[in-house]
Design an enzyme around this catalytic site. Structure first.
Site, short mmCIF file in Angstrom:
data_model
loop_
_atom_site.label_atom_id
_atom_site.label_comp_id
_atom_site.label_asym_id
_atom_site.label_seq_id
_atom_site.Cartn_x
_atom_site.Cartn_y
_atom_site.Cartn_z
N ARG A 262 -45.91 41.31 -92.01
CA ARG A 262 -46.63 41.12 -90.75
C ARG A 262 -46.21 39.79 -90.13
NH1 ARG A 262 -52.78 43.21 -92.25
NH2 ARG A 262 -52.15 45.30 -92.88
N ARG A 277 -52.92 34.19 -95.86
CA ARG A 277 -52.33 34.92 -94.74
C ARG A 277 -50.82 34.67 -94.75
NH1 ARG A 277 -55.01 36.95 -90.30
NH2 ARG A 277 -56.86 35.75 -90.84
N GLU A 349 -62.56 38.90 -96.03
CA GLU A 349 -62.16 40.30 -96.07
C GLU A 349 -61.02 40.52 -97.06
OE1 GLU A 349 -59.30 43.27 -95.23
OE2 GLU A 349 -59.15 41.63 -93.78
N SER A 352 -60.17 46.78 -95.76
CA SER A 352 -60.74 47.51 -94.63
C SER A 352 -60.51 48.98 -94.89
CB SER A 352 -60.08 47.11 -93.31
OG SER A 352 -60.54 45.85 -92.88
N ARG A 391 -54.70 38.57 -102.13
CA ARG A 391 -56.08 38.12 -101.89
C ARG A 391 -56.95 38.34 -103.13
NH1 ARG A 391 -58.19 38.43 -95.69
NH2 ARG A 391 -56.36 37.45 -94.76
#
Length: 430
Positions: A262, A277, A349, A352, A391
């Site tokens: 990403r 991130r 988070e 999801s 994560r």
């Protein structure tokens, strides 16, 4: 993608649903394009019918020696061909404009989704475990003594630039163990089919799951046109791209461990420290393909699959329903699972889990044949992290950190670490 027939039938309801995402009314613009397109198609078909009739009449005029009528009809046919071609071209342009507009619009929120603008309006629905009561001030993952030696950001920056990390030794082993643990749990206990997929895909695959055309800046494209996947949602969901499957084969449940890429184009200045991130990371992704009447229950089942990973690792977490303004574009409803990070003193988070209804299926033209007979219908698609490996590593080491800089590791991982139970303050497995 949205069903144009639904917009025609209920334009006010369509605009009202989009307004929950903070978007302005667009149904009138859609319907104007649709009406213009349909009128052009009808006009072209009418002109073609007249030209066909004239073609038959021209032969009759020639046969009876009516040269004037013959020439008139020939001229009419020639003019009609040009007019019909122009109308067809204009109809195609209107159709493309309509498709392009629909392709940029997000999915409609499920009625059960709470109203709201951003994450402050999300609604907690479940909480598991209590944050550990530390006898010292816990630090973030990259500040733990036993982790520092195996988490090298400087060398990664030399190799690739910012937002990359080089893992080695005990930390690399822990990262691998986490991925293996997640895969085994999802395959052996949750019944998912382990799948190894490419990490480079054609452009239409990115379009099928909604990453294109609107969110291209968030991903990477190679010089020869392939796209690097931002998540295995792209590859796993597109397995049924262009297919019509039997309902008896549903639900189809896949899990894949892949590299993900990403650009993080919209996250400048956010989470720049540590490996929270990154541009390149690994994720264990779950995807389900279901019949429409199965998708709501499947959403809850997939949420439990992700929650179970955290429970087996002994990590405190909470689950929230995202409000309409905070959901991803392709989702009609999303559960975010947030793990407790003591170094940040907050929940973050880690998964999801989204149900997309037939939004992606329409873009992919993915259908099923109903077991009871009848016309093929669009499948429903769902996706969710099960979990993001990096994560999860962060959560494991932050929650397991000790005052001397060592880290106690969850019992569920011990078999994957050769029986080792901790990372010492010197950065080795012990």
């Amino acid at each position: 993608m949205h069903d144009i027939r639904t917009i025609r039938d209920t334009p006010a309801a369509f605009d009202a649903a989009l307004s929950r995402r903070g978007l302005a009314p667009v149904a009138a613009q859609i319907l104007a394009l649709d009406e213009a397109r349909r009128k052009l198609i009808l006009a072209a078909e009418t002109a073609q019918a007249e030209a066909n009739k004239a073609s038959k009449d021209v032969g009759a005029a020639k046969a009876r020696g009516d040269d004037a009528e013959f020439e008139r009809l020939r001229a009419l046919i020639a003019d009609s061909k040009a007019q019909i071609a122009a109308m067809n071209d204009e109809a195609k342009a209107k159709d493309q404009a309509l498709t392009d507009l629909l392709a940029t619009l997000p999915n409609l929120p499920d009625p059960s989704v709470p109203d709201g603008k951003d994450e402050a309006d999300n609604v907690e629905i479940h909480r598991h475990g209590a944050p550990r009561d530390f006898a010292f001030a816990p630090v973030e993952h990259y500040e733990i003594a036993g982790i520092k030696t195996g988490m090298d950001f400087e060398t990664a920056a030399k190799l690739s630039g910012s937002r990359f990390v080089l893992l080695s030794g005990a930390v690399a082993r822990l990262h691998r163990a986490l991925a293996q643990f997640m895969l085994d749990l999802h395959v052996e206990e949750h019944g998912l089919t382990e799948t190894i997929t490419p990490v480079m895909v054609r452009e239409d695959m990115m379009y099928g799951t909604g990453q294109l055309p609107k969110f291209g800046e968030d991903s990477y494209q190679t010089t020869n046109g392939w796209w690097l996947i931002p998540t295995a949602e792209v590859t796993l969901t597109n397995i049924v791209n262009g297919e019509t499957v039997d309902e008896s084969t549903l639900p189809r449940r896949h899990v894949a461990h892949t590299l993900c890429f990403r650009s993080e184009a919209g996250s400048a200045g956010r989470d720049t420290s540590g490996m929270l991130r990154q541009h390149q990371f690994e994720k264990v992704e779950m995807v389900s393909i279901t019949a429409p009447d199965q998708s709501a229950a499947e959403h809850d089942r997939m949420t439990r699959c992700a929650q179970t990973v955290l429970e087996r690792l002994g990590l405190p977490y909470r689950t929230v329903v995202l409000c309409a303004g905070d959901m991803g574009a392709g989702a009609t409803k999303t559960h975010d699972i947030e793990v407790w990070l003591p170094g940040q003193n907050t929940y973050r988070e880690i998964s999801s889990v989204s149900v997309c209804g037939d939004y992606q299926a329409r873009r992919m033209n993915a259908r099923f044949r109903p077991a009871a007979g009848g016309k093929p219908a669009f499948v429903h698609t769902l996706n969710g992290s099960g979990l993001a490996v990096g994560r999860t590593l962060i959560a494991v080491v932050e929650n397991g950190q000790q005052a001397d800089g060592s880290v106690d590791l969850p019992a569920a991982l011990h078999p994957y670490l050769g029986g080792k139970t901790r990372i010492t303050a010197e950065g080795v497995l012990g």
